[in-house]
Motif scaffolding. Structure first.
Motif, PDB file in Angstrom:
ATOM      1  N   ASP A  55       0.794  -1.235   0.000  1.00 39.10           N
ATOM      2  CA  ASP A  55       0.000   0.000   0.000  1.00 39.10           C
ATOM      3  C   ASP A  55       0.827   1.287   0.000  1.00 39.10           C
ATOM      4  O   ASP A  55       0.285   2.371   0.171  1.00 39.10           O
ATOM      5  CB  ASP A  55      -1.004   0.018   1.158  1.00 39.10           C
ATOM      6  N   ILE A  56       2.125   1.192  -0.191  1.00 39.26           N
ATOM      7  CA  ILE A  56       2.978   2.369  -0.326  1.00 39.26           C
ATOM      8  C   ILE A  56       3.245   2.571  -1.817  1.00 39.26           C
ATOM      9  O   ILE A  56       3.710   1.647  -2.484  1.00 39.26           O
ATOM     10  CB  ILE A  56       4.305   2.196   0.434  1.00 39.26           C
ATOM     11  N   PRO A  57       2.922   3.750  -2.376  1.00 37.11           N
ATOM     12  CA  PRO A  57       3.098   3.956  -3.814  1.00 37.11           C
ATOM     13  C   PRO A  57       4.545   3.770  -4.280  1.00 37.11           C
ATOM     14  O   PRO A  57       5.481   4.265  -3.649  1.00 37.11           O
ATOM     15  CB  PRO A  57       2.659   5.403  -4.028  1.00 37.11           C
ATOM     16  N   VAL A  58       4.689   3.037  -5.374  1.00 31.76           N
ATOM     17  CA  VAL A  58       5.985   2.856  -6.020  1.00 31.76           C
ATOM     18  C   VAL A  58       6.028   3.720  -7.274  1.00 31.76           C
ATOM     19  O   VAL A  58       7.002   4.429  -7.513  1.00 31.76           O
ATOM     20  CB  VAL A  58       6.221   1.368  -6.390  1.00 31.76           C
ATOM     21  N   ILE A  59       4.945   3.675  -8.067  1.00 32.94           N
ATOM     22  CA  ILE A  59       4.843   4.470  -9.289  1.00 32.94           C
ATOM     23  C   ILE A  59       3.365   4.693  -9.602  1.00 32.94           C
ATOM     24  O   ILE A  59       2.530   3.842  -9.303  1.00 32.94           O
ATOM     25  CB  ILE A  59       5.584   3.795 -10.466  1.00 32.94           C
ATOM     26  N   ASP A  60       3.075   5.848 -10.186  1.00 34.48           N
ATOM     27  CA  ASP A  60       1.706   6.195 -10.581  1.00 34.48           C
ATOM     28  C   ASP A  60       1.819   6.913 -11.929  1.00 34.48           C
ATOM     29  O   ASP A  60       2.394   7.991 -12.001  1.00 34.48           O
ATOM     30  CB  ASP A  60       1.074   7.107  -9.524  1.00 34.48           C
TER      31      ASP A  60
END
Length: 106
Positions: A55-60
């Protein structure tokens, strides 16, 4: 039928960059093409790709209509601990196509 392929290492050293490759089978219709009968093929594109690690953003990524069918993304990531990578492709029709892979950090 949507098919998702993800290539990444199963095991990575803590703090070291590794490459993730993800491909989704999707027509990416722009709404500008005509079918055999001369009618416009309805617009249907993936407009967003998100990858998270526990649940921690890596890429968006925001996609534009000019992207080709079957979008492919390749990016580097760094992990400090093991976890589950979640991949989500958001379609303009409201569909969300998802896949997940376990990542082990040593």
């Amino acid at each position: 039928m949507t098919r998702i392929r993800i290539r990444m290492p199963d095991l990575v050293p803590a703090g070291q960059a590794f490459t993730i490759r993800a491909l989704i089978t999707h027509p990416m219709e722009t709404g500008l093409r005509l079918d055999r009968t001369g009618l416009t093929v309805p617009r249907r594109i993936i407009h967003r790709f998100v990858c998270t690690l526990d649940d921690i953003p890596v890429i968006d990524i925001a996609f534009e209509p000019a992207i080709s069918a079957d979008p492919f993304v390749e990016f580097d990531a760094v992990a400090e601990r093991s976890g589950v990578l979640q991949f989500h492709w958001h379609d303009e029709s409201g569909e969300v196509h998802s896949a997940s892979r376990h990542l082990k950090v040593i």
